[in-house]
Design an enzyme around this catalytic site. Structure first.
Site, PDB file in Angstrom:
ATOM      1  N   ASP A  16     -47.554 -40.858 111.157  1.00 52.76           N
ATOM      2  CA  ASP A  16     -46.159 -40.678 111.541  1.00 52.76           C
ATOM      3  C   ASP A  16     -45.704 -39.266 111.178  1.00 52.76           C
ATOM      4  OD1 ASP A  16     -43.486 -41.827 112.381  1.00 52.76           O
ATOM      5  OD2 ASP A  16     -43.028 -41.276 110.310  1.00 52.76           O
ATOM      6  N   ALA A  17     -46.060 -38.821 109.988  1.00 52.60           N
ATOM      7  CA  ALA A  17     -45.693 -37.473 109.540  1.00 52.60           C
ATOM      8  C   ALA A  17     -46.448 -36.404 110.330  1.00 52.60           C
ATOM      9  CB  ALA A  17     -45.975 -37.323 108.049  1.00 52.60           C
TER      10      ALA A  17
END
Length: 144
Positions: A16-17
């Protein structure tokens, strides 16, 4: 830490990051300066439905190992599906994030950027057109 020793949930969390970083790098690199516009356009990349659509574009070109990381993330059970996505979209998005994290952890940044650019090619082309930039293929100095 290696991709193969990391849990599917942790891969998705890290992915996600990684996805967010790729999106932000792209948008700033294209010349967006307003934080309101940056956030607006970033959402069109990081929503589960957009990630699911993006990963479907690259599934045919993934290696066996990359496909395995995608499936690992996709098949990981999760109880929290956002209201803005279907269960299938969320699972595909989770698989996409796991794949991105695996590439990041394996330091395969060139492959990560190539897959990201292919996965989001229509969105990137639309942004370039909106900004009056030439298509990516016409620019030798810009990988996006």
């Amino acid at each position: 830490m290696t991709a193969s020793s990391t849990s599917p949930a942790a891969l998705a969390y890290l992915g996600d990051a990684v996805c967010e970083l790729c999106v932000r790098e792209l948008l700033v690199g294209l010349g967006f300066g307003s934080s309101a516009r940056l956030n607006q356009f970033a959402l069109s990349f990081v929503r589960a439905s957009a990630q699911a659509e993006a990963v479907r574009r690259i599934l045919p070109i993934l290696s066996e190992e990359e496909s395995a990381f995608f499936r690992l993330g996709r098949n990981h059970s999760t109880a929290n599906v956002p209201k803005s996505a279907t269960v299938q979209e969320y699972r595909y998005a989770t698989g996409f994030e796991a794949l991105l994290a695996a590439l990041w952890l394996e330091r395969r940044v060139d492959r990560l950027h190539a897959l990201f650019a292919e996965a989001y090619a229509p969105q990137i082309a639309a942004l370039r057109e909106e900004l009056g930039l030439p298509p990516a293929a016409e620019r030798k100095d810009d990988p996006t």
